[in-house]
Design a protein around this motif. Sequence first.
Motif, PDB file in Angstrom:
ATOM      1  N   ALA A  17       2.363  11.756  -9.814  1.00  0.00           N
ATOM      2  CA  ALA A  17       1.456  12.688 -10.499  1.00  0.00           C
ATOM      3  C   ALA A  17       1.080  13.866  -9.617  1.00  0.00           C
ATOM      4  O   ALA A  17       0.283  14.709 -10.033  1.00  0.00           O
ATOM      5  N   LEU A  18       1.653  13.960  -8.420  1.00  0.00           N
ATOM      6  CA  LEU A  18       1.316  15.026  -7.474  1.00  0.00           C
ATOM      7  C   LEU A  18       2.451  16.039  -7.378  1.00  0.00           C
ATOM      8  O   LEU A  18       3.451  15.933  -8.081  1.00  0.00           O
ATOM      9  N   ASP A  19       2.307  17.006  -6.485  1.00  0.00           N
ATOM     10  CA  ASP A  19       3.363  18.004  -6.341  1.00  0.00           C
ATOM     11  C   ASP A  19       4.607  17.372  -5.729  1.00  0.00           C
ATOM     12  O   ASP A  19       4.550  16.320  -5.088  1.00  0.00           O
ATOM     13  N   GLU A  54       0.829  -1.206   0.000  1.00  0.00           N
ATOM     14  CA  GLU A  54       0.000   0.000   0.000  1.00  0.00           C
ATOM     15  C   GLU A  54       0.864   1.257   0.000  1.00  0.00           C
ATOM     16  O   GLU A  54       0.549   2.248  -0.682  1.00  0.00           O
ATOM     17  N   ALA A  55       1.967   1.229   0.755  1.00  0.00           N
ATOM     18  CA  ALA A  55       2.882   2.379   0.769  1.00  0.00           C
ATOM     19  C   ALA A  55       3.554   2.550  -0.583  1.00  0.00           C
ATOM     20  O   ALA A  55       3.763   3.683  -1.055  1.00  0.00           O
ATOM     21  N   LEU A  56       3.890   1.453  -1.240  1.00  0.00           N
ATOM     22  CA  LEU A  56       4.475   1.520  -2.577  1.00  0.00           C
ATOM     23  C   LEU A  56       3.470   2.065  -3.588  1.00  0.00           C
ATOM     24  O   LEU A  56       3.826   2.855  -4.467  1.00  0.00           O
ATOM     25  N   GLN A  57       2.217   1.644  -3.480  1.00  0.00           N
ATOM     26  CA  GLN A  57       1.184   2.166  -4.375  1.00  0.00           C
ATOM     27  C   GLN A  57       1.029   3.676  -4.201  1.00  0.00           C
ATOM     28  O   GLN A  57       0.873   4.415  -5.183  1.00  0.00           O
ATOM     29  N   ASP A  71       9.508   8.665   0.783  1.00  0.00           N
ATOM     30  CA  ASP A  71      10.149   8.425   2.075  1.00  0.00           C
ATOM     31  C   ASP A  71       9.330   7.433   2.894  1.00  0.00           C
ATOM     32  O   ASP A  71       9.881   6.552   3.564  1.00  0.00           O
ATOM     33  N   ARG A  72       8.022   7.554   2.828  1.00  0.00           N
ATOM     34  CA  ARG A  72       7.161   6.647   3.586  1.00  0.00           C
ATOM     35  C   ARG A  72       7.273   5.214   3.069  1.00  0.00           C
ATOM     36  O   ARG A  72       7.289   4.263   3.857  1.00  0.00           O
ATOM     37  N   ALA A  73       7.367   5.056   1.747  1.00  0.00           N
ATOM     38  CA  ALA A  73       7.520   3.711   1.185  1.00  0.00           C
ATOM     39  C   ALA A  73       8.835   3.085   1.628  1.00  0.00           C
ATOM     40  O   ALA A  73       8.888   1.894   1.959  1.00  0.00           O
ATOM     41  N   GLU A  74       9.899   3.873   1.636  1.00  0.00           N
ATOM     42  CA  GLU A  74      11.196   3.356   2.081  1.00  0.00           C
ATOM     43  C   GLU A  74      11.137   2.947   3.539  1.00  0.00           C
ATOM     44  O   GLU A  74      11.633   1.881   3.930  1.00  0.00           O
ATOM     45  N   LEU A  75      10.525   3.792   4.361  1.00  0.00           N
ATOM     46  CA  LEU A  75      10.403   3.485   5.781  1.00  0.00           C
ATOM     47  C   LEU A  75       9.531   2.255   6.005  1.00  0.00           C
ATOM     48  O   LEU A  75       9.870   1.368   6.795  1.00  0.00           O
ATOM     49  N   ALA A  76       8.416   2.173   5.295  1.00  0.00           N
ATOM     50  CA  ALA A  76       7.491   1.047   5.486  1.00  0.00           C
ATOM     51  C   ALA A  76       8.147  -0.279   5.133  1.00  0.00           C
ATOM     52  O   ALA A  76       7.981  -1.278   5.846  1.00  0.00           O
ATOM     53  N   THR A  77       8.877  -0.320   4.032  1.00  0.00           N
ATOM     54  CA  THR A  77       9.527  -1.578   3.656  1.00  0.00           C
ATOM     55  C   THR A  77      10.666  -1.922   4.606  1.00  0.00           C
ATOM     56  O   THR A  77      10.947  -3.104   4.831  1.00  0.00           O
ATOM     57  N   ALA A  78      11.319  -0.904   5.174  1.00  0.00           N
ATOM     58  CA  ALA A  78      12.355  -1.181   6.174  1.00  0.00           C
ATOM     59  C   ALA A  78      11.733  -1.743   7.449  1.00  0.00           C
ATOM     60  O   ALA A  78      12.232  -2.722   8.024  1.00  0.00           O
ATOM     61  N   GLN A  79      10.643  -1.129   7.914  1.00  0.00           N
ATOM     62  CA  GLN A  79       9.951  -1.659   9.092  1.00  0.00           C
ATOM     63  C   GLN A  79       9.474  -3.090   8.840  1.00  0.00           C
ATOM     64  O   GLN A  79       9.609  -3.968   9.707  1.00  0.00           O
ATOM     65  N   ASP A 138       5.127  14.052  -3.340  1.00  0.00           N
ATOM     66  CA  ASP A 138       5.806  12.926  -3.971  1.00  0.00           C
ATOM     67  C   ASP A 138       6.971  12.464  -3.105  1.00  0.00           C
ATOM     68  O   ASP A 138       7.139  11.255  -2.853  1.00  0.00           O
ATOM     69  N   GLU A 139       7.792  13.388  -2.643  1.00  0.00           N
ATOM     70  CA  GLU A 139       8.929  13.033  -1.792  1.00  0.00           C
ATOM     71  C   GLU A 139       8.455  12.403  -0.486  1.00  0.00           C
ATOM     72  O   GLU A 139       9.047  11.421  -0.010  1.00  0.00           O
ATOM     73  N   ARG A 140       7.403  12.963   0.098  1.00  0.00           N
ATOM     74  CA  ARG A 140       6.900  12.410   1.360  1.00  0.00           C
ATOM     75  C   ARG A 140       6.458  10.963   1.182  1.00  0.00           C
ATOM     76  O   ARG A 140       6.750  10.103   2.018  1.00  0.00           O
ATOM     77  N   ARG A 141       5.764  10.686   0.086  1.00  0.00           N
ATOM     78  CA  ARG A 141       5.282   9.331  -0.152  1.00  0.00           C
ATOM     79  C   ARG A 141       6.426   8.358  -0.427  1.00  0.00           C
ATOM     80  O   ARG A 141       6.360   7.191  -0.019  1.00  0.00           O
TER      81      ARG A 141
END
Length: 416
Positions: free
Chosen positions: A321-323, A311-314, A332-340, A327-330
């Motif tokens: 397609a966003l600002d 879901e974080a990767l999606q 970073d969240r995907a990287e953090l989520a997969t690390a967790q 985009d950067e926040r999402r």
Amino acid sequence: MTSTSTSTTSTPPTTTHTAPDDETLAARFRPIFDRIAAGASERERTHTLPTAEIRELAAAGFGALRVPVEHGGAGATLPQLFRLLTELAAADSNIPQALRGHFALVEDRLVGRSGERARWLDRFGRGEIAGNSWTEVGAVQVGDVITKVTPQPDGTFRISGQKYYSTGSIFADWIDTYAERTDTGERVIAIVDAHQDGVTHGDDWDGFGQQTTGSGTSTFVDARVEADAVTLFDDRFKYQTAFYQGVLLAVLAGSVLAAEREVALAVRTRNRVFSHGNADTFAADPQILQVVGEVSAAGFAATAIVDRAAEALQAAYEGAALDEAEDERRNDRAELATAQAQVALTSLATQATSHLFDALAASGVSTTKNLDRHWRNARTAGSHNPWVFKARIVGDHAVNGAQPPRVWAIGATRAR
């Protein structure tokens, strides 16, 4: 940094159709998964590479799951992709790992900032498969690249070098290769035609698990690369390291599901009991059922972990397609989520695939049964991108708000 190749810039696409239904999509591949599962143990025992199995999947459109419908694919979401990768890993955990580089390159052609998009998506829609070739061989220092691409007068390139851990390349039509341009010194991605003179693959991966991923050495000797197949590494899709880790999460979860399936079958069909046990059959013994239940619960948790990471990767995919800030926040969240997820799932999977033996007697360790392959495969998949570093990164974020790094490298220590 501006690319000096002839690649064309592409705009990340917007979704123009509804994603396929989960069950309808999965039904296309489950009969193939069943056939793959039936031969998985024997393939490992005889070190038979799953070449035919990967080609059958490709012919059925598995490699085109993320490819848009207009290019011959299924247009699946990332959660759908990772659920199917987990199911495939439960059949044979080697195969999704062998396809990790393929799905990463598909993702890059979907959202990468440079490169010819439509031509590559059409190729993947036709069933062509990509491999991975990034890690340098030898005493290369951290950050150095000794695989080189050299521009030619006709606009094409030539590539020379050697890579290890080139997962999936032995099965591939194209090889996604990290290299350095000799004229500009820029770090680039070269997509190399695997079916040409000057490209050879060795099945020399010697790990005790994941033995049939084809993760050996790829060698390039003045091999040809088309002009539109060289793009800047900095233009790569931003969530690539999280994506690569996501595939390994699916491998770990699938290993637990396979362990659950096989230990349940072993207990169900066992005829012998112990005089100091608790029932007339193993299948009725509450202590044995507890162990199987704990392995099953681990499988449930593992699939939930993969779903959350997907879901974080999606969200990161949609962030293109966003600002820029969002985009950067999402990403970073995907990287953090997969690390967790990696920190939690590595321990969960290795414990569950070992715990299954507590529901079996000494016969459970028979090499004929080959049940230890689930632990060996989980332990091997869990050793990539060491989780101990990820745990520290997650802790640094929790305590200090530090954002996780999205790019890293391996190599010899530089002189201090």
